[in-house]
Scaffold this motif. Sequence first.
Motif, PDB file in Angstrom:
ATOM      1  N   SER A  42     -15.850  -8.324  19.808  1.00  0.00           N
ATOM      2  CA  SER A  42     -17.039  -8.920  20.428  1.00  0.00           C
ATOM      3  C   SER A  42     -16.761 -10.404  20.673  1.00  0.00           C
ATOM      4  CB  SER A  42     -18.243  -8.772  19.496  1.00  0.00           C
ATOM      5  OG  SER A  42     -18.088  -9.620  18.359  1.00  0.00           O
ATOM      6  N   GLN A  43     -17.590 -11.016  21.488  1.00  0.00           N
ATOM      7  CA  GLN A  43     -17.410 -12.443  21.763  1.00  0.00           C
ATOM      8  C   GLN A  43     -17.602 -13.262  20.494  1.00  0.00           C
ATOM      9  OE1 GLN A  43     -16.188 -13.655  24.692  1.00  0.00           O
ATOM     10  NE2 GLN A  43     -15.925 -15.477  23.436  1.00  0.00           N
ATOM     11  N   ASP A  44     -18.529 -12.847  19.624  1.00  0.00           N
ATOM     12  CA  ASP A  44     -18.726 -13.549  18.344  1.00  0.00           C
ATOM     13  C   ASP A  44     -17.460 -13.495  17.493  1.00  0.00           C
ATOM     14  OD1 ASP A  44     -21.314 -14.318  18.908  1.00  0.00           O
ATOM     15  OD2 ASP A  44     -22.229 -12.635  17.849  1.00  0.00           O
ATOM     16  N   GLN A  45     -16.829 -12.328  17.436  1.00  0.00           N
ATOM     17  CA  GLN A  45     -15.595 -12.185  16.659  1.00  0.00           C
ATOM     18  C   GLN A  45     -14.488 -13.066  17.229  1.00  0.00           C
ATOM     19  OE1 GLN A  45     -15.504  -7.901  17.121  1.00  0.00           O
ATOM     20  NE2 GLN A  45     -15.754  -7.617  14.910  1.00  0.00           N
ATOM     21  N   LYS A  46     -14.373 -13.087  18.541  1.00  0.00           N
ATOM     22  CA  LYS A  46     -13.363 -13.937  19.184  1.00  0.00           C
ATOM     23  C   LYS A  46     -13.619 -15.401  18.875  1.00  0.00           C
ATOM     24  CE  LYS A  46     -12.483 -10.797  23.038  1.00  0.00           C
ATOM     25  NZ  LYS A  46     -12.614 -10.598  24.487  1.00  0.00           N
ATOM     26  N   GLU A  48     -15.154 -16.655  16.258  1.00  0.00           N
ATOM     27  CA  GLU A  48     -14.824 -16.916  14.857  1.00  0.00           C
ATOM     28  C   GLU A  48     -13.322 -17.079  14.650  1.00  0.00           C
ATOM     29  OE1 GLU A  48     -16.627 -14.322  11.949  1.00  0.00           O
ATOM     30  OE2 GLU A  48     -18.446 -14.170  13.153  1.00  0.00           O
ATOM     31  N   ILE A  49     -12.549 -16.235  15.293  1.00  0.00           N
ATOM     32  CA  ILE A  49     -11.089 -16.326  15.165  1.00  0.00           C
ATOM     33  C   ILE A  49     -10.586 -17.624  15.775  1.00  0.00           C
ATOM     34  CG2 ILE A  49      -8.905 -15.313  15.950  1.00  0.00           C
ATOM     35  CD1 ILE A  49     -10.338 -12.551  15.673  1.00  0.00           C
ATOM     36  N   GLU A  50     -11.101 -17.984  16.933  1.00  0.00           N
ATOM     37  CA  GLU A  50     -10.679 -19.227  17.582  1.00  0.00           C
ATOM     38  C   GLU A  50     -11.051 -20.440  16.735  1.00  0.00           C
ATOM     39  OE1 GLU A  50     -12.531 -18.645  21.396  1.00  0.00           O
ATOM     40  OE2 GLU A  50     -10.817 -17.494  22.152  1.00  0.00           O
ATOM     41  N   GLU A  51     -12.225 -20.409  16.118  1.00  0.00           N
ATOM     42  CA  GLU A  51     -12.638 -21.509  15.239  1.00  0.00           C
ATOM     43  C   GLU A  51     -11.738 -21.575  14.013  1.00  0.00           C
ATOM     44  OE1 GLU A  51     -14.179 -24.817  13.766  1.00  0.00           O
ATOM     45  OE2 GLU A  51     -14.629 -24.025  15.758  1.00  0.00           O
ATOM     46  N   ALA A  52     -11.380 -20.429  13.460  1.00  0.00           N
ATOM     47  CA  ALA A  52     -10.475 -20.403  12.306  1.00  0.00           C
ATOM     48  C   ALA A  52      -9.115 -20.981  12.672  1.00  0.00           C
ATOM     49  CB  ALA A  52     -10.323 -18.973  11.793  1.00  0.00           C
ATOM     50  N   ASP A  53      -8.633 -20.674  13.856  1.00  0.00           N
ATOM     51  CA  ASP A  53      -7.359 -21.257  14.314  1.00  0.00           C
ATOM     52  C   ASP A  53      -7.442 -22.777  14.391  1.00  0.00           C
ATOM     53  OD1 ASP A  53      -5.936 -18.891  14.516  1.00  0.00           O
ATOM     54  OD2 ASP A  53      -6.334 -18.620  16.660  1.00  0.00           O
ATOM     55  N   LYS A  54      -8.566 -23.270  14.870  1.00  0.00           N
ATOM     56  CA  LYS A  54      -8.749 -24.725  14.962  1.00  0.00           C
ATOM     57  C   LYS A  54      -8.775 -25.354  13.561  1.00  0.00           C
ATOM     58  CE  LYS A  54     -11.289 -24.501  19.304  1.00  0.00           C
ATOM     59  NZ  LYS A  54     -12.606 -24.610  19.956  1.00  0.00           N
ATOM     60  N   GLU A  55      -9.440 -24.685  12.622  1.00  0.00           N
ATOM     61  CA  GLU A  55      -9.494 -25.189  11.255  1.00  0.00           C
ATOM     62  C   GLU A  55      -8.097 -25.244  10.643  1.00  0.00           C
ATOM     63  OE1 GLU A  55     -12.244 -22.641   9.210  1.00  0.00           O
ATOM     64  OE2 GLU A  55     -13.975 -23.460  10.277  1.00  0.00           O
ATOM     65  N   ILE A  56      -7.307 -24.237  10.881  1.00  0.00           N
ATOM     66  CA  ILE A  56      -5.930 -24.219  10.373  1.00  0.00           C
ATOM     67  C   ILE A  56      -5.143 -25.364  10.981  1.00  0.00           C
ATOM     68  CG2 ILE A  56      -3.762 -22.920  10.420  1.00  0.00           C
ATOM     69  CD1 ILE A  56      -5.529 -20.358  10.183  1.00  0.00           C
ATOM     70  N   ASP A  57      -5.313 -25.572  12.296  1.00  0.00           N
ATOM     71  CA  ASP A  57      -4.613 -26.680  12.959  1.00  0.00           C
ATOM     72  C   ASP A  57      -4.999 -28.031  12.361  1.00  0.00           C
ATOM     73  OD1 ASP A  57      -3.286 -24.932  14.654  1.00  0.00           O
ATOM     74  OD2 ASP A  57      -4.675 -25.224  16.339  1.00  0.00           O
ATOM     75  N   ARG A  58      -6.249 -28.154  11.903  1.00  0.00           N
ATOM     76  CA  ARG A  58      -6.717 -29.402  11.298  1.00  0.00           C
ATOM     77  C   ARG A  58      -6.360 -29.492   9.819  1.00  0.00           C
ATOM     78  NH1 ARG A  58     -11.642 -28.049  14.327  1.00  0.00           N
ATOM     79  NH2 ARG A  58     -12.513 -27.294  12.355  1.00  0.00           N
ATOM     80  N   GLY A  59      -5.743 -28.457   9.292  1.00  0.00           N
ATOM     81  CA  GLY A  59      -5.368 -28.457   7.877  1.00  0.00           C
ATOM     82  C   GLY A  59      -6.498 -28.069   6.951  1.00  0.00           C
ATOM     83  N   GLU A  60      -7.528 -27.488   7.488  1.00  0.00           N
ATOM     84  CA  GLU A  60      -8.698 -27.107   6.701  1.00  0.00           C
ATOM     85  C   GLU A  60      -8.566 -25.656   6.241  1.00  0.00           C
ATOM     86  OE1 GLU A  60     -11.939 -27.782   9.377  1.00  0.00           O
ATOM     87  OE2 GLU A  60     -11.573 -29.925   9.495  1.00  0.00           O
ATOM     88  N   PHE A  61      -7.697 -25.455   5.271  1.00  0.00           N
ATOM     89  CA  PHE A  61      -7.515 -24.104   4.746  1.00  0.00           C
ATOM     90  C   PHE A  61      -7.005 -24.188   3.317  1.00  0.00           C
ATOM     91  CE2 PHE A  61      -3.462 -25.325   6.531  1.00  0.00           C
ATOM     92  CZ  PHE A  61      -2.538 -24.873   5.605  1.00  0.00           C
TER      93      PHE A  61
END
Length: 73
Positions: A42-46, A48-61
Amino acid sequence: MDIQAEKITLAQLLLQTEDESIIKKVKAIFKKDQKDWWDDLSQDQKNEIEEADKEIDRGEFVTSEAFFDLLKK
């Protein structure tokens, strides 16, 4: 049914045919079966995944090791 023998038979038939429509139909079958799991989300799932990728890129994990260490406490 010996799947390997069936695949060899099909390969031989494909190699022998000069009928372009048969080749196009077989190709279409394989293309239809190659579905990307991303398209089923779903678009919501997509989002969430895209936001998680951004968080990882920012070192937020947290690493899995650190996570399990927190659970042990």
